[in-house]
Motif scaffolding. Structure first.
Motif, mmCIF file in Angstrom:
data_model
loop_
_atom_site.group_PDB
_atom_site.id
_atom_site.type_symbol
_atom_site.label_atom_id
_atom_site.label_comp_id
_atom_site.label_asym_id
_atom_site.label_seq_id
_atom_site.Cartn_x
_atom_site.Cartn_y
_atom_site.Cartn_z
ATOM 1 N N ASP A 188 32.931 64.327 34.874
ATOM 2 C CA ASP A 188 32.285 64.023 33.597
ATOM 3 C C ASP A 188 32.951 62.850 32.886
ATOM 4 O O ASP A 188 33.723 63.018 31.947
ATOM 5 C CB ASP A 188 32.294 65.250 32.683
ATOM 6 N N GLY A 189 32.620 61.653 33.364
ATOM 7 C CA GLY A 189 33.218 60.489 32.734
ATOM 8 C C GLY A 189 32.541 59.204 33.136
ATOM 9 O O GLY A 189 31.476 59.180 33.753
ATOM 10 N N GLU A 190 33.191 58.109 32.791
ATOM 11 C CA GLU A 190 32.658 56.792 33.116
ATOM 12 C C GLU A 190 33.784 55.802 33.328
ATOM 13 O O GLU A 190 34.879 55.942 32.763
ATOM 14 C CB GLU A 190 31.720 56.291 32.008
ATOM 15 N N VAL A 191 33.500 54.827 34.164
ATOM 16 C CA VAL A 191 34.412 53.718 34.415
ATOM 17 C C VAL A 191 33.661 52.448 34.041
ATOM 18 O O VAL A 191 32.629 52.131 34.639
ATOM 19 C CB VAL A 191 34.855 53.667 35.892
ATOM 20 N N VAL A 192 34.159 51.739 33.041
ATOM 21 C CA VAL A 192 33.520 50.518 32.561
ATOM 22 C C VAL A 192 34.457 49.350 32.820
ATOM 23 O O VAL A 192 35.591 49.328 32.340
ATOM 24 C CB VAL A 192 33.194 50.607 31.050
ATOM 25 N N LEU A 193 33.987 48.382 33.588
ATOM 26 C CA LEU A 193 34.777 47.201 33.916
ATOM 27 C C LEU A 193 34.294 46.017 33.098
ATOM 28 O O LEU A 193 33.087 45.829 32.921
ATOM 29 C CB LEU A 193 34.668 46.889 35.404
ATOM 30 N N ILE A 194 35.227 45.228 32.598
ATOM 31 C CA ILE A 194 34.902 44.056 31.801
ATOM 32 C C ILE A 194 34.916 42.841 32.718
ATOM 33 O O ILE A 194 35.946 42.529 33.335
ATOM 34 C CB ILE A 194 35.906 43.870 30.657
ATOM 35 N N PRO A 195 33.780 42.139 32.851
ATOM 36 C CA PRO A 195 33.746 40.958 33.744
ATOM 37 C C PRO A 195 34.725 39.901 33.284
ATOM 38 O O PRO A 195 34.930 39.677 32.092
ATOM 39 C CB PRO A 195 32.299 40.470 33.627
ATOM 40 N N SER A 196 35.342 39.243 34.239
ATOM 41 C CA SER A 196 36.291 38.182 33.931
ATOM 42 C C SER A 196 35.564 36.977 33.347
ATOM 43 O O SER A 196 34.481 36.595 33.803
ATOM 44 C CB SER A 196 37.060 37.774 35.187
ATOM 45 N N THR A 197 36.155 36.382 32.316
ATOM 46 C CA THR A 197 35.573 35.180 31.712
ATOM 47 C C THR A 197 35.976 33.922 32.465
ATOM 48 O O THR A 197 35.429 32.856 32.221
ATOM 49 C CB THR A 197 36.023 35.056 30.248
ATOM 50 N N GLN A 198 36.934 34.054 33.389
ATOM 51 C CA GLN A 198 37.370 32.906 34.163
ATOM 52 C C GLN A 198 36.423 32.687 35.342
ATOM 53 O O GLN A 198 36.062 33.631 36.033
ATOM 54 C CB GLN A 198 38.803 33.120 34.688
ATOM 55 N N PRO A 199 35.988 31.451 35.574
ATOM 56 C CA PRO A 199 35.109 31.199 36.722
ATOM 57 C C PRO A 199 35.831 31.487 38.028
ATOM 58 O O PRO A 199 37.030 31.246 38.170
ATOM 59 C CB PRO A 199 34.767 29.706 36.585
ATOM 60 N N ALA A 200 35.097 32.029 38.956
ATOM 61 C CA ALA A 200 35.673 32.346 40.253
ATOM 62 C C ALA A 200 36.060 31.067 40.974
ATOM 63 O O ALA A 200 35.315 30.090 40.960
ATOM 64 C CB ALA A 200 34.672 33.138 41.091
ATOM 65 N N PRO A 201 37.242 31.045 41.592
ATOM 66 C CA PRO A 201 37.644 29.824 42.306
ATOM 67 C C PRO A 201 36.733 29.573 43.497
ATOM 68 O O PRO A 201 36.271 30.511 44.146
ATOM 69 C CB PRO A 201 39.076 30.155 42.766
ATOM 70 N N PRO A 202 36.438 28.324 43.772
ATOM 71 C CA PRO A 202 35.560 28.028 44.911
ATOM 72 C C PRO A 202 36.207 28.452 46.221
ATOM 73 O O PRO A 202 37.414 28.298 46.419
ATOM 74 C CB PRO A 202 35.383 26.504 44.840
ATOM 75 N N LYS A 203 35.376 28.982 47.107
ATOM 76 C CA LYS A 203 35.873 29.418 48.406
ATOM 77 C C LYS A 203 35.970 28.201 49.332
ATOM 78 O O LYS A 203 34.976 27.564 49.652
ATOM 79 C CB LYS A 203 34.936 30.473 49.006
ATOM 80 N N LYS A 204 37.192 27.911 49.737
ATOM 81 C CA LYS A 204 37.412 26.760 50.598
ATOM 82 C C LYS A 204 37.329 27.144 52.071
ATOM 83 O O LYS A 204 36.983 26.320 52.908
ATOM 84 C CB LYS A 204 38.773 26.124 50.286
ATOM 85 N N GLU A 205 37.697 28.376 52.379
ATOM 86 C CA GLU A 205 37.690 28.784 53.770
ATOM 87 C C GLU A 205 36.277 29.146 54.212
ATOM 88 O O GLU A 205 35.537 29.801 53.480
ATOM 89 C CB GLU A 205 38.617 29.988 53.971
ATOM 90 N N PRO A 206 35.871 28.738 55.417
ATOM 91 C CA PRO A 206 34.534 29.082 55.909
ATOM 92 C C PRO A 206 34.434 30.566 56.231
ATOM 93 O O PRO A 206 35.440 31.263 56.394
ATOM 94 C CB PRO A 206 34.411 28.229 57.173
ATOM 95 N N LEU A 207 33.211 31.036 56.326
ATOM 96 C CA LEU A 207 32.960 32.427 56.667
ATOM 97 C C LEU A 207 33.549 32.754 58.031
ATOM 98 O O LEU A 207 33.475 31.964 58.961
ATOM 99 C CB LEU A 207 31.449 32.680 56.666
ATOM 100 N N GLU A 208 34.163 33.945 58.150
ATOM 101 C CA GLU A 208 34.745 34.371 59.404
ATOM 102 C C GLU A 208 34.295 35.788 59.728
ATOM 103 O O GLU A 208 34.016 36.589 58.844
ATOM 104 C CB GLU A 208 36.277 34.326 59.349
ATOM 105 N N ILE A 209 34.219 36.067 61.024
ATOM 106 C CA ILE A 209 33.976 37.426 61.498
ATOM 107 C C ILE A 209 35.227 37.871 62.242
ATOM 108 O O ILE A 209 35.639 37.225 63.206
ATOM 109 C CB ILE A 209 32.760 37.491 62.442
ATOM 110 N N ALA A 210 35.836 38.932 61.803
ATOM 111 C CA ALA A 210 37.026 39.450 62.473
ATOM 112 C C ALA A 210 37.260 40.882 62.028
ATOM 113 O O ALA A 210 36.907 41.262 60.909
ATOM 114 C CB ALA A 210 38.249 38.585 62.163
ATOM 115 N N TRP A 211 37.852 41.664 62.904
ATOM 116 C CA TRP A 211 38.198 43.027 62.533
ATOM 117 C C TRP A 211 39.336 42.983 61.523
ATOM 118 O O TRP A 211 40.343 42.308 61.731
ATOM 119 C CB TRP A 211 38.623 43.817 63.770
ATOM 120 N N PRO A 212 39.222 43.694 60.399
ATOM 121 C CA PRO A 212 40.305 43.678 59.405
ATOM 122 C C PRO A 212 41.580 44.300 59.957
ATOM 123 O O PRO A 212 41.558 45.398 60.509
ATOM 124 C CB PRO A 212 39.734 44.507 58.244
#
Length: 456
Positions: free
Chosen positions: A104-128
């Motif tokens: 009986d509750g809630e979790v409220v997250l506040i979005p970050s006001t900082q812009p997300a840094p651009p992703k420089k690395e290309p997409l990869e497929i790999a097992w974590p």
């Protein structure tokens, strides 16, 4: 003198140790100690912890009611939180929790006001994979249970969790979820899962039941058994997917999955509908080249009957081969319906397209005992646009109707355009060539133009 000082120092040290022991016992062994700790954390850190009622002790079974936790990224409110654990196991390098439950509750997250840094690395497929001390950790929760909790970002519709239950174990880089149960208003999931992050491993049996049927399906089941593979592959093994409606199986899909770095391969893929004729088989792969997915598909359809979907019996055989990216792909296809009369026919050709359009070229087929050739283009980026040029030769109209003996040859050119906010615009040009009907030769031409509901 030295002996007397030593005696006093030893006595002082003993008193300090007794004081620390008593304080530790009070802190970890009483509810007032837990309250003091929450207050200290709230005063000296950015985290604020408040509890309306505290029962039990930190070093054992602790029950918190009307709990409120505020932090920089959001807030958590729970009517009840229970933690029952064995802190003495920490001395042996193991975190062992008997019960962790919240309701009986809630979790409220506040979005970050900082812009997300651009992703420089290309997409990869790999097992974590994990390395370091985390792979040596031993931890487990014998009973994890969350009930009636909403989770979401501020100002957005939250995700409502009716129930989550599982037994969780983390041992030497392997995660185990046993007795997993997850329920929301829209669906209910269950199953078990073992995943390895030192050596690739996935052993999962997952079930999903929908509250309301979707596409004539209300029950989904996925079974995956992936194990380490030799390089360049990382993991691989069989996959099994089944879909049912009211316990009656509607679809079965099987495949062997191989996962490598920047490469995913599906072999021995097959799909069938139990109790109905027809099957789909083939292979598929995706390879990342400079972060761009390169796809390749080879599919075959055999004796497919679509009577349940269309109300008309079919016997379709088809092949499709496509490769390229989503923005630029090309390939070939063929389809044949081995049914008598007007339903029977064949068609093959080449295809090329993107996420915005597709073009079928070099079309070649047979219908009504004659031949078909032509091209077709379809685009949907800005509304809908369809254009085609078809040529039919020696078509037998008697197959359509017994009172139409003869042979028909014609050329057809058509266009259809529907832009957003505008009326439908369609045109059709047809020309008869060297045609015969009821023993008489004839030729002709017709032009049709449709604007909205007007025919010209």
């Amino acid at each position: 003198m030295v002996k007397r000082v030593s005696k006093y120092l030893a006595l002082l040290l003993l008193l300090v140790l007794l004081g620390l022991g008593g304080f530790t016992g009070w802190l970890l062994g009483t509810s007032s100690g837990a309250r003091w700790l929450f207050g200290t954390v709230s005063r000296w850190t950015p985290v604020t912890i408040q509890a309306g009622e505290v029962q039990g002790r930190l070093a054992g079974d602790l029950l918190l009611e009307r709990l409120q936790v505020r932090f920089v990224q959001g807030e958590v409110q729970l009517q009840r939180l229970r933690l029952n654990w064995h802190p003495a196991r920490l001395l042996r390098g193991e975190l062992r929790v008997v019960e962790l439950s919240a309701a009986d509750g809630e979790v409220v997250l506040i979005p970050s006001t900082q812009p997300a840094p651009p992703k420089k690395e290309p997409l990869e497929i790999a097992w974590p994979r994990l390395t370091g001390r985390l792979t040596q950790v031993l931890a487990g929760i014998e009973s994890l249970r969350l009930e009636r909790i909403s989770i979401g970002s501020q100002g957005q519709t939250p995700f409502y969790l009716e129930e989550l239950a599982a037994a969780v174990d983390w041992r030497n880089g392997t995660l185990s979820l046993d007795g997993l149960s997850l329920k929301t208003p829209q669906w209910q999931g269950s199953g078990q899962l073992v995943a390895g992050f030192v050596k690739p491993l996935l052993d999962a049996e997952l079930n999903l039941r929908l509250a309301e049927p979707l596409a004539q399906v209300d029950d989904l089941r996925l079974v995956a058994k992936l194990e380490p593979r030799r390089a360049p592959a990382q993991a691989g093994g069989p996959l099994e997917f089944r879909a049912s409606l009211q316990s009656a199986e509607k679809l079965e899909m099987l495949a062997d999955l191989t996962l490598g770095k920047n490469h995913l391969q599906l072999d021995r893929f097959s799909a069938r509908r139990p109790g109905q004729s027809g099957s789909l088989t083939g292979t598929g792969s995706m390879r990342l080249v400079k972060g761009v997915p390169q796809l390749k598909l080879d599919l075959q359809v055999a004796e497919l009957d679509l009577a349940a979907e269309t109300g008309t019996r079919t016997a379709l055989d088809a092949k499709l081969g496509v490769e390229g990216t989503l923005d630029q792909y090309r390939g070939s296809f063929s389809v044949a319906n081995a049914m008598p009369g007007v339903q029977g026919g064949t068609l093959s050709g080449n295809l090329a397209g993107s996420l915005k359009d597709i073009a079928l070229s070099s079309l070649n087929g047979s219908w009504l005992s004659g031949t078909l050739e032509g091209d077709l283009k379809l685009a949907w980026a800005k509304g809908l646009r369809l254009s085609t040029e078809l040529r039919g030769r020696n078509l037998d109209p008697e197959i359509l109707h017994a009172q139409l003996p003869g042979r028909i040859s014609l050329d057809v050119k058509g266009e259809l355009t529907q832009r957003p906010g505008e009326k439908l615009l369609a045109s059709l040009q047809a020309r008869l060539i060297d045609s015969r009907l009821h023993g008489r030769e004839f030729a002709g031409k017709t032009d049709l133009l449709v604007k909205g509901q007007d025919l010209e």
